[in-house]
Scaffold this motif. Sequence first.
Motif, PDB file in Angstrom:
ATOM      1  N   ARG A 131       8.969  38.322 -12.367  1.00  0.00           N
ATOM      2  CA  ARG A 131       7.838  38.765 -11.543  1.00  0.00           C
ATOM      3  C   ARG A 131       8.122  38.538 -10.055  1.00  0.00           C
ATOM      4  NH1 ARG A 131       3.138  40.885 -11.843  1.00  0.00           N
ATOM      5  NH2 ARG A 131       1.211  40.114 -10.887  1.00  0.00           N
ATOM      6  N   ASP A 185       7.371  43.060 -15.470  1.00  0.00           N
ATOM      7  CA  ASP A 185       6.525  42.055 -14.815  1.00  0.00           C
ATOM      8  C   ASP A 185       6.126  42.429 -13.386  1.00  0.00           C
ATOM      9  OD1 ASP A 185       5.145  39.788 -15.443  1.00  0.00           O
ATOM     10  OD2 ASP A 185       6.913  38.540 -15.766  1.00  0.00           O
ATOM     11  N   HIS A 308       2.982  29.411 -15.884  1.00  0.00           N
ATOM     12  CA  HIS A 308       3.070  30.880 -15.970  1.00  0.00           C
ATOM     13  C   HIS A 308       2.724  31.556 -14.645  1.00  0.00           C
ATOM     14  CE1 HIS A 308       3.070  34.785 -17.915  1.00  0.00           C
ATOM     15  NE2 HIS A 308       1.877  35.024 -17.428  1.00  0.00           N
TER      16      HIS A 308
HETATM   17 ZN    ZN Z   1       5.142  37.614 -16.434  1.00  0.00          ZN
END
Ligand code: ZN
Length: 338
Positions: A131, A185, A308
């Motif tokens: 990401r 992502d 996360h």
């Molecule tokens: Zn992710």
Amino acid sequence: MNRIYIFLVSLLFVCCGASSGKQQNAKSGQPQKAPTVVEPAVIVPIFDADSAYNFIEAQVNFGPRVPSTPSHRKCGDYLVSKFESYGATVLTQDVDLRAYNGDLLKARNIIAQFNPDKSDRIMLCAHWDTRPWADSDPDKANHYKPLPGANDGGSGVGVLLEIARQLAAVPSKVGVDIILFDAEDYGLHENDSHLWKKHRHSWALGSQYWSINPHVAGYNARYGILLDIVGAPNSKFLYEGYSTRFAEDVVYKVWQYADKLGYGNYFVQEDGGIITDDHYYVNSILGLPCIDIINCDPDSPNGFGPYHHTMKDDMQWIDKSALKAVGQTVLTVIYNEK
Ligand code: ZN
Ligand code: AHN
């Protein structure tokens, strides 16, 4: 751990009349008796969690694998060469994809085929990009910074590379395709969450592309297994909603093998949330039944873990026992396919 790596999972006894046995009986004049033919035991290689861990670390060491960056390109080259070194036939789909915010993504789906000539196949997948924004980080200053992606991106790929290494050593009866999807992502930033309806397909761009344009026309496999965020300590893999909707029997089969292997503490037999992930598009666009093994933590703010989409998603959050539970379970599923 340096012992012979064989793992007997099941024995199958089948009785039938083998012609060589009958001949022998005729020669010796003995009454004809159907001999017992013992099918060979299923041999499942032992998944090496140290090796999987090292594969994750190697990815993290490239830096964040954000599409269109040099780290991303270099890591992609590394992944292709690893699969080739394990004897896979590797194809890539190099494609320009447009992110929801207008960014042009130089994306690459990586497809490693084992036994490409076999028609009976299993598909395993993970996303390999990371990401661009740590938008769940407690520190707002990090919300537009790329994250290390050890769990989110690295872990699924690390487990699949170790499975590839085992497939090179011990061939499975079915063909296996390992697909690393790109551009999973780059979905909606938390600051744009009010736009979720307009951009609800902003995630999983690589798997959307592949599901519309599979590497083989009319591609088919018995089923698919997606690994996403599988390396955190005390991971809980619950029944994910799309997985049970589209591929219920596969979910129960995998969770049952995990239970038999003693990994019931990871593979918890309870319903979890519904997660839009790569498998959603594989199911809904291509119609290939595909499950998602993904760690959920309903107690953490964003439903996954405290690391996360934060700068904390680094090697500190990778636990070899979790990798082992996932890797050994998936290997057992594959090698039991006939
Ligand atoms: Zn992710
Ligand atoms: C959404 O957050 C919409 N899907 C989660 C899928 C994901 C993100 N997996 C890894 N990162």
